[in-house]
Structures are given as C-alpha cells and as structure tokens.
Design an enzyme around this catalytic site. Sequence first.
Site, PDB file in Angstrom:
ATOM      1  N   HIS A 135       3.687 -10.821  -0.184  1.00  0.00           N
ATOM      2  CA  HIS A 135       2.659 -11.750   0.332  1.00  0.00           C
ATOM      3  C   HIS A 135       2.571 -13.013  -0.525  1.00  0.00           C
ATOM      4  CE1 HIS A 135      -0.407  -9.956  -2.511  1.00  0.00           C
ATOM      5  NE2 HIS A 135      -0.856 -11.187  -2.480  1.00  0.00           N
ATOM      6  N   ASP A 165       4.972  -4.452   0.441  1.00  0.00           N
ATOM      7  CA  ASP A 165       4.602  -5.744  -0.152  1.00  0.00           C
ATOM      8  C   ASP A 165       5.391  -5.959  -1.458  1.00  0.00           C
ATOM      9  OD1 ASP A 165       3.326  -8.122  -0.627  1.00  0.00           O
ATOM     10  OD2 ASP A 165       1.367  -7.220  -1.116  1.00  0.00           O
ATOM     11  N   GLY A 186      -4.821 -13.914  -7.549  1.00  0.00           N
ATOM     12  CA  GLY A 186      -4.041 -14.583  -8.584  1.00  0.00           C
ATOM     13  C   GLY A 186      -3.304 -13.595  -9.478  1.00  0.00           C
ATOM     14  N   SER A 231      -1.955 -11.004  -8.014  1.00  0.00           N
ATOM     15  CA  SER A 231      -0.970 -10.494  -7.059  1.00  0.00           C
ATOM     16  C   SER A 231       0.449 -10.712  -7.526  1.00  0.00           C
ATOM     17  CB  SER A 231      -1.109 -11.195  -5.716  1.00  0.00           C
ATOM     18  OG  SER A 231      -2.087 -10.574  -4.954  1.00  0.00           O
ATOM     19  N   GLY A 232       1.286  -9.740  -7.235  1.00  0.00           N
ATOM     20  CA  GLY A 232       2.697  -9.842  -7.612  1.00  0.00           C
ATOM     21  C   GLY A 232       2.959  -9.365  -9.025  1.00  0.00           C
TER      22      GLY A 232
END
Length: 283
Positions: A81, A128, A224, A226-227
């Site tokens: 995402h 994801d 923020g 995320s990942g």
Amino acid sequence: MRFVLGVVVAVGLLGCGGPEEQGVDAVESIGQEIVGGVEARPGAHPWNVSLQQYGSHFCGASLIRVSATKEESDIVVTAAHCVYDGTARLTASAGVHDLNRPGAGAQTVNGVKTVYHPAYNPRTTMNDIAVVKLEKPLKFSATVQPILLPLPGEVVPDNVEATVAGWGLTRENGQPSSVLLQVGVPTIGHEDLRAMYSKAGIAIDRYAMLGAGYRTGGKDACQGDSGGPLFLPGAQGKPVLQGIVSFGIGCARAGMPGVYTRVSNYIPWINTQVRLLSDTARQ
Ligand code: ARG
C-alpha cells in the site's frame, strides 16, 4: 504523497477519524511516541529504511540481504500500500536516526523499480508486501545492516514480545517523529485477532496477516510507520523480520491491535524478486 494515501486508507477503508475522539484521549493519556514507545538508541535498528518522495518521509522499509557473501544490498522490503499508487522520485535513506539531521552514517539512494505482490488487494489489504530495487546498493556499515528473513512458513508464537520501529505518528491524528521510535508489542493469536476485527467488518487472513498489540491499547504503530519492520529475536538471538506494518483502526486503540503482513508467508516470492531484480545477488 504515499503518506497521504496511508491516511486515506486508514480513514476510508478502516474508519479512523469520525466520532472517535474518546479513543484519542485514552491514547493520549497513556503514551506519546511511535504510539506509546521510546526513542530508539541511534543505530539500534540499522535495517530500518525511510522511503521518501521529494525529501519527505512517507513509509518505512527494511533492508534485506541479497547475497550470502556481499556486504551490500540493493533491495528493501516494504508494504504494497506504500507504493501502489506510484513511486515517482522515490528515495530510500538508511543509517539515519533523525530524519532532519542525517549523520555521517546515512546513505540515500534512488529507487529504480518497485514490485508489489501480484495478489495485493487494496480493498482487503491482503498480501500487503512489495520490494523496491535501489539504483545502487546500500553498503553495510556500523549504521546500515540487513535484517534476517524468517524461514518459509515459520510460525510466530502467540503472546511474545515483538518490536516495531518507525518515524510515524506519535498518536492517532498526531505528528510524525523526526527521530526513530520503537515500541514493544506482544503478538496476538489468529483467532483473537480475527474476533477483534470481525466486529469492525474486517477479514483477517491467518496466513497473510499477523497481529501485535495490547488488548488495552496504548502502544502501536501508526500512519507513517507502514512498510516498516516488526521483528522478533530468532534462534541465534538476532532479530528476524516477521511483520510489515500494514494497517489498523486508528492507532493504539483498546481492542484494535496493529495488523502486520506475515512475512514468513512470502519468502519464495521475496526470493524470486531478489533473483529477478538484484544486480548484487548475481555476482
Ligand atoms: N496504514 C498506515 C500507514 O500507511 C499504518 C497503519 C498502522 N496502524 C496501526 N494502528 N498499527 O502508515
């Protein structure tokens, strides 16, 4: 830009914002960083990478090893995402603690290609996961090191402490952090996670997703982050990348733990991407 997407995902798909102000107050009284975390010791998480566009951080990523022998790598793993709606002018910064003051150990390189999982579904947030190939390899150093991947299908025990680290918001609807923050969160069994999210009408996949957080809330990843990595000590005590920050409902709310991509489900896919993309792996 992607950071905005993250917020949109949280608001649109997962219903953050709206009449939930009590939730925010409850969080505020408990903690103040990543949410409820502390500043990382500089260099403590040398695999943590900041993905940026036009110089501003939008997502985290993790540096992985692409060769058993080479002390450099041109591949980072992140969330689908984060890169789904395009990655123009993407750069990756490693070896940074304070994004506003990258030190001598910092390395920033351009992303040249991103590949998200072909079965990523932005509606359900299934699969994801994505990889970013960098224009040139990041050299391993005191401040830049890869994180180990789990074994294929490796099972993460329930209720063990995991660490999540990132530069994301320090509370729901709050501000991002310029310094890397970390927080410890216990893993949550599939059935418990499924039950908690079914109340919100969100399906949890046993193989694709992993939950971590406190039932009482207060500590969590947030927009923020995320990942970025969720890691646990592995067999030799070294941290292993078991999760990728994926989604939540708000941040650090009671009964709404963070949901992470279950990395052990994607090892063959990651290895294939490394083989196809990495220049360093082949030499
Ligand atoms: N989707 C968010 C992002 O783009 C991360 C959400 C993580 N939320 C949580 N409560 N653990 O940054």
